[in-house]
Design an enzyme around this catalytic site. Sequence first.
Site, PDB file in Angstrom:
ATOM      1  N   ASP A 147       0.841  -1.209   0.000  1.00 39.03           N
ATOM      2  CA  ASP A 147       0.000   0.000   0.000  1.00 39.03           C
ATOM      3  C   ASP A 147       0.871   1.253   0.000  1.00 39.03           C
ATOM      4  O   ASP A 147       2.011   1.233   0.470  1.00 39.03           O
ATOM      5  CB  ASP A 147      -0.907  -0.024   1.240  1.00 39.03           C
ATOM      6  CG  ASP A 147      -2.072   0.947   1.110  1.00 39.03           C
ATOM      7  OD1 ASP A 147      -2.392   1.366  -0.023  1.00 39.03           O
ATOM      8  OD2 ASP A 147      -2.663   1.290   2.154  1.00 39.03           O
ATOM      9  N   ASN A 200     -10.824  -2.549  -5.654  1.00 38.42           N
ATOM     10  CA  ASN A 200     -10.081  -1.518  -6.401  1.00 38.42           C
ATOM     11  C   ASN A 200     -10.731  -1.176  -7.747  1.00 38.42           C
ATOM     12  O   ASN A 200     -10.424  -0.143  -8.341  1.00 38.42           O
ATOM     13  CB  ASN A 200      -8.620  -1.927  -6.604  1.00 38.42           C
ATOM     14  CG  ASN A 200      -7.779  -1.890  -5.334  1.00 38.42           C
ATOM     15  OD1 ASN A 200      -6.845  -2.670  -5.164  1.00 38.42           O
ATOM     16  ND2 ASN A 200      -8.076  -0.976  -4.415  1.00 38.42           N
TER      17      ASN A 200
END
Length: 241
Positions: free
Chosen positions: A25, A73
Amino acid sequence: MVAESPSRVEPAQPNVPKHIAIIMDGNGRWAQRKHLPRTAGHHAGERNIHRILRACVDRGVEMLTVYAFSTENWGRPQPEVNALMALFEDASERETRNLHKNGVKVCHVGTMYGVSPQLQRSIQKAVETTRHNTRITLNVAFNYGGRAEIVDAIKRIVADGVTPDEIDESLISRYLYTATLPDPDLVIRTAGEMRLSNFLIWQAAYSEYYSTPTLWPDFSKDDLDAAIESYAARHRKFGKL
Ligand code: IPE
Ligand code: IPE
Ligand code: MG
Protein backbone atom coordinates in the site's frame (compact mmCIF):
# COMPACT_ATOMS: atom_id res chain seq x y z
CA MET A 1 11.96 -9.08 -12.60
CA VAL A 2 14.88 -10.66 -10.73
CA ALA A 3 17.52 -9.12 -12.97
CA GLU A 4 20.22 -11.70 -12.45
CA SER A 5 20.77 -14.82 -10.38
CA PRO A 6 21.05 -13.97 -6.70
CA SER A 7 24.63 -13.78 -5.54
CA ARG A 8 23.96 -15.94 -2.53
CA VAL A 9 21.06 -18.14 -1.56
CA GLU A 10 21.07 -18.99 2.11
CA PRO A 11 19.14 -21.86 3.60
CA ALA A 12 16.08 -20.71 5.53
CA GLN A 13 17.08 -19.56 9.01
CA PRO A 14 15.00 -21.14 11.76
CA ASN A 15 13.04 -17.96 12.40
CA VAL A 16 12.71 -16.71 8.85
CA PRO A 17 9.07 -16.89 7.77
CA LYS A 18 8.58 -19.43 5.01
CA HIS A 19 5.67 -17.52 3.53
CA ILE A 20 5.48 -13.73 3.59
CA ALA A 21 2.40 -11.90 2.31
CA ILE A 22 2.55 -8.17 1.63
CA ILE A 23 -0.23 -5.60 1.34
CA MET A 24 1.66 -3.26 -0.96
CA ASP A 25 0.00 0.00 0.00
CA GLY A 26 0.98 3.64 -0.45
CA ASN A 27 1.82 3.91 -4.15
CA GLY A 28 -0.55 6.86 -4.57
CA ARG A 29 0.83 8.75 -1.57
CA TRP A 30 4.39 8.10 -2.73
CA ALA A 31 3.58 9.72 -6.08
CA GLN A 32 1.64 12.61 -4.54
CA ARG A 33 4.60 13.46 -2.30
CA LYS A 34 6.74 13.74 -5.40
CA HIS A 35 4.07 15.75 -7.27
CA LEU A 36 3.72 12.91 -9.75
CA PRO A 37 0.56 11.27 -11.05
CA ARG A 38 -0.64 8.28 -8.97
CA THR A 39 0.23 6.01 -11.89
CA ALA A 40 3.92 6.82 -11.40
CA GLY A 41 3.54 5.40 -7.91
CA HIS A 42 2.09 2.18 -9.28
CA HIS A 43 5.01 1.86 -11.71
CA ALA A 44 7.49 2.41 -8.88
CA GLY A 45 5.56 -0.13 -6.81
CA GLU A 46 5.79 -2.73 -9.55
CA ARG A 47 9.55 -2.21 -9.79
CA ASN A 48 9.87 -2.72 -6.05
CA ILE A 49 8.33 -6.18 -6.22
CA HIS A 50 11.46 -7.35 -8.06
CA ARG A 51 13.81 -5.92 -5.44
CA ILE A 52 11.88 -7.49 -2.56
CA LEU A 53 11.41 -10.81 -4.35
CA ARG A 54 15.16 -11.04 -4.82
CA ALA A 55 15.73 -10.17 -1.16
CA CYS A 56 13.28 -12.91 -0.16
CA VAL A 57 15.25 -15.44 -2.23
CA ASP A 58 18.49 -14.32 -0.56
CA ARG A 59 16.94 -14.75 2.88
CA GLY A 60 15.56 -18.22 2.23
CA VAL A 61 11.89 -17.21 2.14
CA GLU A 62 10.06 -19.89 0.14
CA MET A 63 6.91 -18.04 -0.83
CA LEU A 64 5.96 -14.40 -1.35
CA THR A 65 2.37 -13.31 -1.88
CA VAL A 66 1.74 -9.74 -3.01
CA TYR A 67 -1.61 -7.98 -2.93
CA ALA A 68 -1.64 -6.24 -6.29
CA PHE A 69 -5.30 -5.43 -6.96
CA SER A 70 -8.36 -6.03 -4.83
CA THR A 71 -11.90 -6.70 -6.00
CA GLU A 72 -12.75 -3.36 -4.38
CA ASN A 73 -10.08 -1.52 -6.40
CA TRP A 74 -12.43 -1.67 -9.44
CA GLY A 75 -14.26 1.14 -7.66
CA ARG A 76 -11.41 3.60 -8.26
CA PRO A 77 -11.71 6.23 -11.02
CA GLN A 78 -11.75 4.56 -14.44
CA PRO A 79 -8.47 6.15 -15.66
CA GLU A 80 -6.61 4.71 -12.65
CA VAL A 81 -8.16 1.27 -13.16
CA ASN A 82 -7.22 1.39 -16.85
CA ALA A 83 -3.66 2.41 -16.02
CA LEU A 84 -3.36 -0.42 -13.50
CA MET A 85 -4.66 -3.00 -16.00
CA ALA A 86 -2.21 -1.72 -18.62
CA LEU A 87 0.61 -1.99 -16.07
CA PHE A 88 -0.31 -5.57 -15.12
CA GLU A 89 -0.37 -6.59 -18.74
CA ASP A 90 2.90 -4.88 -19.52
CA ALA A 91 4.55 -6.34 -16.41
CA SER A 92 3.44 -9.90 -17.07
CA GLU A 93 4.54 -9.72 -20.71
CA ARG A 94 7.84 -8.06 -19.80
CA GLU A 95 8.80 -10.09 -16.72
CA THR A 96 7.72 -13.67 -17.37
CA ARG A 97 10.98 -14.60 -19.12
CA ASN A 98 13.11 -13.08 -16.37
CA LEU A 99 11.10 -14.74 -13.64
CA HIS A 100 11.35 -18.06 -15.41
CA LYS A 101 15.11 -17.66 -15.91
CA ASN A 102 15.45 -17.03 -12.19
CA GLY A 103 13.48 -20.07 -11.13
CA VAL A 104 10.44 -18.18 -9.87
CA LYS A 105 7.11 -19.98 -9.94
CA VAL A 106 4.26 -17.52 -10.48
CA CYS A 107 0.75 -18.26 -9.25
CA HIS A 108 -2.37 -16.16 -9.59
CA VAL A 109 -4.55 -15.85 -6.52
CA GLY A 110 -7.91 -14.33 -7.35
CA THR A 111 -10.59 -14.43 -10.00
CA MET A 112 -10.54 -13.63 -13.71
CA TYR A 113 -14.03 -12.15 -13.45
CA GLY A 114 -14.02 -8.73 -15.16
CA VAL A 115 -10.45 -9.11 -16.46
CA SER A 116 -9.89 -8.52 -20.20
CA PRO A 117 -9.27 -11.68 -22.26
CA GLN A 118 -5.86 -10.36 -23.26
CA LEU A 119 -4.72 -9.84 -19.68
CA GLN A 120 -6.17 -13.23 -18.73
CA ARG A 121 -3.98 -14.80 -21.43
CA SER A 122 -0.87 -12.97 -20.18
CA ILE A 123 -1.47 -14.17 -16.63
CA GLN A 124 -2.13 -17.74 -17.78
CA LYS A 125 1.06 -17.67 -19.83
CA ALA A 126 3.14 -16.49 -16.85
CA VAL A 127 1.65 -19.22 -14.65
CA GLU A 128 2.01 -21.93 -17.28
CA THR A 129 5.59 -21.01 -18.25
CA THR A 130 6.88 -20.98 -14.67
CA ARG A 131 4.87 -23.81 -13.14
CA HIS A 132 7.78 -26.21 -12.59
CA ASN A 133 10.14 -23.66 -11.02
CA THR A 134 11.19 -24.24 -7.44
CA ARG A 135 13.48 -21.44 -6.23
CA ILE A 136 10.64 -19.32 -4.84
CA THR A 137 6.90 -19.03 -5.43
CA LEU A 138 5.45 -15.61 -6.18
CA ASN A 139 1.69 -15.51 -5.66
CA VAL A 140 0.12 -12.48 -7.25
CA ALA A 141 -3.16 -11.62 -5.51
CA PHE A 142 -4.71 -9.85 -8.44
CA ASN A 143 -8.45 -9.23 -8.61
CA TYR A 144 -8.53 -10.80 -5.18
CA GLY A 145 -11.03 -10.30 -2.38
CA GLY A 146 -11.26 -12.51 0.68
CA ARG A 147 -15.05 -12.32 0.88
CA ALA A 148 -15.51 -12.97 -2.86
CA GLU A 149 -13.17 -15.94 -2.44
CA ILE A 150 -15.34 -17.43 0.31
CA VAL A 151 -18.54 -16.81 -1.69
CA ASP A 152 -16.97 -18.55 -4.72
CA ALA A 153 -15.84 -21.45 -2.53
CA ILE A 154 -19.32 -21.93 -1.07
CA LYS A 155 -20.89 -21.86 -4.53
CA ARG A 156 -18.52 -24.57 -5.75
CA ILE A 157 -18.97 -26.64 -2.60
CA VAL A 158 -22.75 -26.57 -3.12
CA ALA A 159 -22.42 -27.24 -6.87
CA ASP A 160 -20.22 -30.28 -6.12
CA GLY A 161 -22.96 -31.70 -3.87
CA VAL A 162 -20.75 -31.77 -0.77
CA THR A 163 -22.78 -32.89 2.24
CA PRO A 164 -22.72 -31.01 5.59
CA ASP A 165 -20.73 -33.69 7.40
CA GLU A 166 -18.02 -33.58 4.71
CA ILE A 167 -17.43 -29.88 5.40
CA ASP A 168 -14.50 -29.06 7.63
CA GLU A 169 -11.76 -26.44 7.66
CA SER A 170 -9.48 -28.39 5.38
CA LEU A 171 -12.24 -28.86 2.78
CA ILE A 172 -13.01 -25.14 2.79
CA SER A 173 -9.30 -24.34 2.44
CA ARG A 174 -9.10 -26.57 -0.62
CA TYR A 175 -11.95 -24.66 -2.27
CA LEU A 176 -10.29 -21.27 -1.80
CA TYR A 177 -8.20 -19.66 -4.58
CA THR A 178 -5.14 -20.54 -2.49
CA ALA A 179 -6.18 -24.26 -2.41
CA THR A 180 -2.90 -26.08 -1.78
CA LEU A 181 -0.80 -23.04 -0.78
CA PRO A 182 0.38 -22.80 2.82
CA ASP A 183 -1.02 -20.03 5.02
CA PRO A 184 1.19 -16.95 5.35
CA ASP A 185 3.44 -16.86 8.40
CA LEU A 186 3.85 -13.09 8.26
CA VAL A 187 1.60 -10.41 6.77
CA ILE A 188 3.32 -7.08 6.17
CA ARG A 189 1.36 -3.92 5.40
CA THR A 190 3.16 -0.85 4.15
CA ALA A 191 1.97 2.78 4.36
CA GLY A 192 0.84 2.57 7.94
CA GLU A 193 -2.78 1.41 7.77
CA MET A 194 -3.87 -1.12 10.37
CA ARG A 195 -6.35 -3.15 8.39
CA LEU A 196 -6.52 -6.22 6.18
CA SER A 197 -8.60 -4.65 3.39
CA ASN A 198 -10.13 -8.03 2.53
CA PHE A 199 -6.74 -9.75 2.14
CA LEU A 200 -6.46 -13.47 2.95
CA ILE A 201 -9.07 -13.18 5.68
CA TRP A 202 -9.31 -16.95 6.10
CA GLN A 203 -5.66 -17.84 5.49
CA ALA A 204 -4.20 -15.16 7.78
CA ALA A 205 -6.22 -16.21 10.83
CA TYR A 206 -3.01 -17.06 12.71
CA SER A 207 -0.45 -15.07 10.74
CA GLU A 208 1.76 -12.57 12.50
CA TYR A 209 1.14 -8.96 11.49
CA TYR A 210 3.63 -6.22 10.84
CA SER A 211 2.78 -2.70 9.77
CA THR A 212 5.29 -0.07 8.73
CA PRO A 213 4.71 3.59 7.79
CA THR A 214 7.11 3.17 4.82
CA LEU A 215 5.28 3.55 1.52
CA TRP A 216 5.51 0.48 -0.72
CA PRO A 217 7.81 1.94 -3.43
CA ASP A 218 10.29 2.86 -0.66
CA PHE A 219 10.06 -0.47 1.19
CA SER A 220 13.65 -1.73 1.08
CA LYS A 221 15.64 -4.83 1.97
CA ASP A 222 16.36 -3.22 5.33
CA ASP A 223 12.63 -2.77 5.92
CA LEU A 224 12.13 -6.42 5.02
CA ASP A 225 14.84 -7.39 7.50
CA ALA A 226 13.15 -5.31 10.20
CA ALA A 227 9.89 -7.15 9.56
CA ILE A 228 11.62 -10.54 9.63
CA GLU A 229 13.43 -9.58 12.83
CA SER A 230 10.16 -8.59 14.45
CA TYR A 231 8.63 -11.90 13.35
CA ALA A 232 11.57 -13.87 14.68
CA ALA A 233 11.04 -12.39 18.14
CA ARG A 234 7.36 -13.37 18.29
CA HIS A 235 5.97 -16.32 20.14
CA ARG A 236 3.29 -17.95 17.99
CA LYS A 237 0.77 -19.65 20.22
CA PHE A 238 -2.07 -20.75 17.92
CA GLY A 239 -4.46 -20.50 20.86
CA LYS A 240 -2.36 -22.79 23.03
CA LEU A 241 -0.09 -22.01 25.97
C1 IPE B 1 -1.61 0.33 -3.42
O1 IPE B 1 -1.37 1.69 -3.42
C2 IPE B 1 -1.80 -0.20 -4.83
C3 IPE B 1 -3.18 -0.59 -5.15
C4 IPE B 1 -4.17 -0.61 -4.32
C5 IPE B 1 -3.44 -0.98 -6.52
P1 IPE B 1 -2.55 2.75 -3.36
O2 IPE B 1 -2.93 3.10 -4.75
O3 IPE B 1 -3.67 2.24 -2.52
O4 IPE B 1 -1.84 3.97 -2.66
P2 IPE B 1 -2.49 4.96 -1.61
O5 IPE B 1 -3.03 4.14 -0.48
O6 IPE B 1 -3.54 5.72 -2.33
O7 IPE B 1 -1.34 5.82 -1.18
C1 IPE C 1 -5.28 -2.75 -0.37
O1 IPE C 1 -5.01 -1.40 -0.47
C2 IPE C 1 -5.25 -3.37 -1.74
C3 IPE C 1 -3.94 -3.49 -2.33
C4 IPE C 1 -2.80 -3.18 -1.77
C5 IPE C 1 -3.93 -4.06 -3.65
P1 IPE C 1 -6.16 -0.31 -0.60
O2 IPE C 1 -5.49 1.01 -0.70
O3 IPE C 1 -7.10 -0.68 -1.67
O4 IPE C 1 -6.92 -0.46 0.80
P2 IPE C 1 -7.81 0.57 1.60
O5 IPE C 1 -8.79 1.15 0.62
O6 IPE C 1 -6.89 1.62 2.15
O7 IPE C 1 -8.44 -0.23 2.69
MG1 MG D 1 -4.12 2.40 -0.55
